[in-house]
Design a protein around this motif. Structure first.
Motif, short mmCIF file in Angstrom:
data_model
loop_
_atom_site.label_atom_id
_atom_site.label_comp_id
_atom_site.label_asym_id
_atom_site.label_seq_id
_atom_site.Cartn_x
_atom_site.Cartn_y
_atom_site.Cartn_z
N PRO A 28 0.95 -1.18 0.17
CA PRO A 28 0.15 -0.06 0.02
C PRO A 28 0.87 1.27 0.10
N ILE A 29 0.49 2.23 -0.36
CA ILE A 29 1.20 3.69 -0.43
C ILE A 29 1.20 3.97 0.92
N ASN A 30 2.47 4.49 1.40
CA ASN A 30 2.55 5.18 2.85
C ASN A 30 1.80 6.51 2.95
N VAL A 31 1.05 6.69 3.86
CA VAL A 31 0.17 7.67 4.06
C VAL A 31 0.83 8.91 4.39
N THR A 32 2.16 8.95 4.86
CA THR A 32 3.13 10.09 4.95
C THR A 32 3.65 10.54 3.61
N ALA A 33 3.46 9.66 2.64
CA ALA A 33 3.81 10.01 1.23
C ALA A 33 3.05 10.77 0.42
N ILE A 34 1.83 10.93 1.00
CA ILE A 34 0.62 11.61 0.43
C ILE A 34 0.58 13.12 0.52
N THR A 35 0.51 13.86 -0.38
CA THR A 35 0.22 15.26 -0.18
C THR A 35 -0.95 15.71 -0.80
N PHE A 36 -1.77 17.07 -0.32
CA PHE A 36 -2.83 17.43 -0.72
C PHE A 36 -2.85 18.97 -0.95
N GLU A 37 -3.31 19.31 -1.93
CA GLU A 37 -3.31 20.80 -2.26
C GLU A 37 -4.63 21.00 -2.71
N GLN A 38 -5.15 22.30 -2.26
CA GLN A 38 -6.31 22.72 -2.82
C GLN A 38 -6.49 24.01 -3.35
N THR A 39 -7.29 24.13 -4.64
CA THR A 39 -7.45 25.56 -4.97
C THR A 39 -9.11 25.80 -5.05
N ASN A 40 -9.63 26.68 -5.59
CA ASN A 40 -10.98 27.04 -5.54
C ASN A 40 -11.78 26.08 -6.34
N GLU A 41 -10.91 25.46 -7.61
CA GLU A 41 -11.58 24.72 -8.40
C GLU A 41 -11.18 23.09 -8.23
N SER A 42 -10.33 22.74 -7.64
CA SER A 42 -9.92 21.44 -7.66
C SER A 42 -9.03 21.20 -6.24
N VAL A 43 -8.91 19.74 -5.98
CA VAL A 43 -8.05 19.33 -5.12
C VAL A 43 -7.13 18.34 -5.77
N VAL A 44 -5.86 18.65 -5.56
CA VAL A 44 -4.63 17.45 -6.11
C VAL A 44 -4.13 16.78 -5.07
N ILE A 45 -4.25 15.50 -5.19
CA ILE A 45 -3.67 14.63 -4.22
C ILE A 45 -2.73 13.75 -5.18
N SER A 46 -1.47 13.92 -4.38
CA SER A 46 -0.26 13.08 -5.03
C SER A 46 0.67 12.31 -4.06
N TRP A 47 1.28 11.15 -4.44
CA TRP A 47 1.96 10.49 -3.54
C TRP A 47 3.07 9.87 -4.26
N MET A 48 3.82 9.13 -3.62
CA MET A 48 5.42 8.63 -3.97
C MET A 48 5.14 6.98 -3.49
N PRO A 49 5.11 6.38 -4.62
CA PRO A 49 4.96 4.85 -4.74
C PRO A 49 6.24 4.21 -3.85
N ASP A 50 6.48 3.07 -3.42
CA ASP A 50 7.71 2.54 -3.12
C ASP A 50 8.77 2.48 -3.91
N GLU A 51 9.89 2.91 -3.75
CA GLU A 51 10.82 3.00 -5.03
C GLU A 51 11.10 1.77 -5.65
N GLN A 52 11.29 0.61 -4.88
CA GLN A 52 11.46 -0.61 -5.46
C GLN A 52 10.32 -1.16 -6.37
N GLU A 53 8.97 -0.67 -5.95
CA GLU A 53 7.87 -1.48 -6.66
C GLU A 53 7.17 -0.46 -7.93
N ALA A 54 7.82 0.74 -7.80
CA ALA A 54 7.26 1.79 -8.89
C ALA A 54 7.58 1.37 -10.55
N PRO A 55 8.58 0.54 -10.69
CA PRO A 55 8.55 0.00 -12.21
C PRO A 55 7.65 -0.94 -12.24
#
Length: 115
Positions: A28-55
């Motif tokens: 699973p994605i580590n919750v501490t690797a998730i970021t959240f940004e909000q504007t008036n029109e949208s919410v952007v949620i991004s995360w970093m997968p496990d480096e060894q599993e990303a490929p």
């Protein structure tokens, strides 16, 4: 641990085992690797997968409200949300062979307009 169909090789791959990737789900994605940004029109949620599993990740399955959708990048943009409300989203990495990984539940609270 895994080899990408596109030719990328994960750092933990070994050729001296009978490990079947179908039986080894992605972490699973580590919750501490998730970021959240909000504007008036949208919410952007991004995360970093496990480096060894990303490929080995083909896409991410996102569950938000009653919707399920797929994204290929480690981020999603949400345009339907209520202000000043706590929302929940689930992120599930899916391998190139279709094996669903661990589910991460992430909660975020939206601000009022202009805050």
């Amino acid at each position: 641990r895994c080899a990408s169909v596109a030719g990328n090789v994960g750092p933990n791959i070994t050729y001296l085992t009978n490990l079947n990737d179908d039986t080894v789900p992605l972490s699973p994605i580590n919750v501490t690797a998730i970021t959240f940004e909000q504007t008036n029109e949208s919410v952007v949620i991004s995360w970093m997968p496990d480096e060894q599993e990303a490929p080995c990740i083909a896409f991410y399955e996102i569950e938000y409200f009653e919707q399920t959708f797929k994204v290929t990048e480690p981020k999603t943009i949400i345009t339907e949300f209520d202000l000043c409300t706590t929302h929940q989203i689930s992120i599930i990495p899916v391998s190139e062979n279709g094996t669903r990984g661990g589910r991460t539940e992430y909660e975020f609270t939206t601000n009022g307009v202009g805050e």
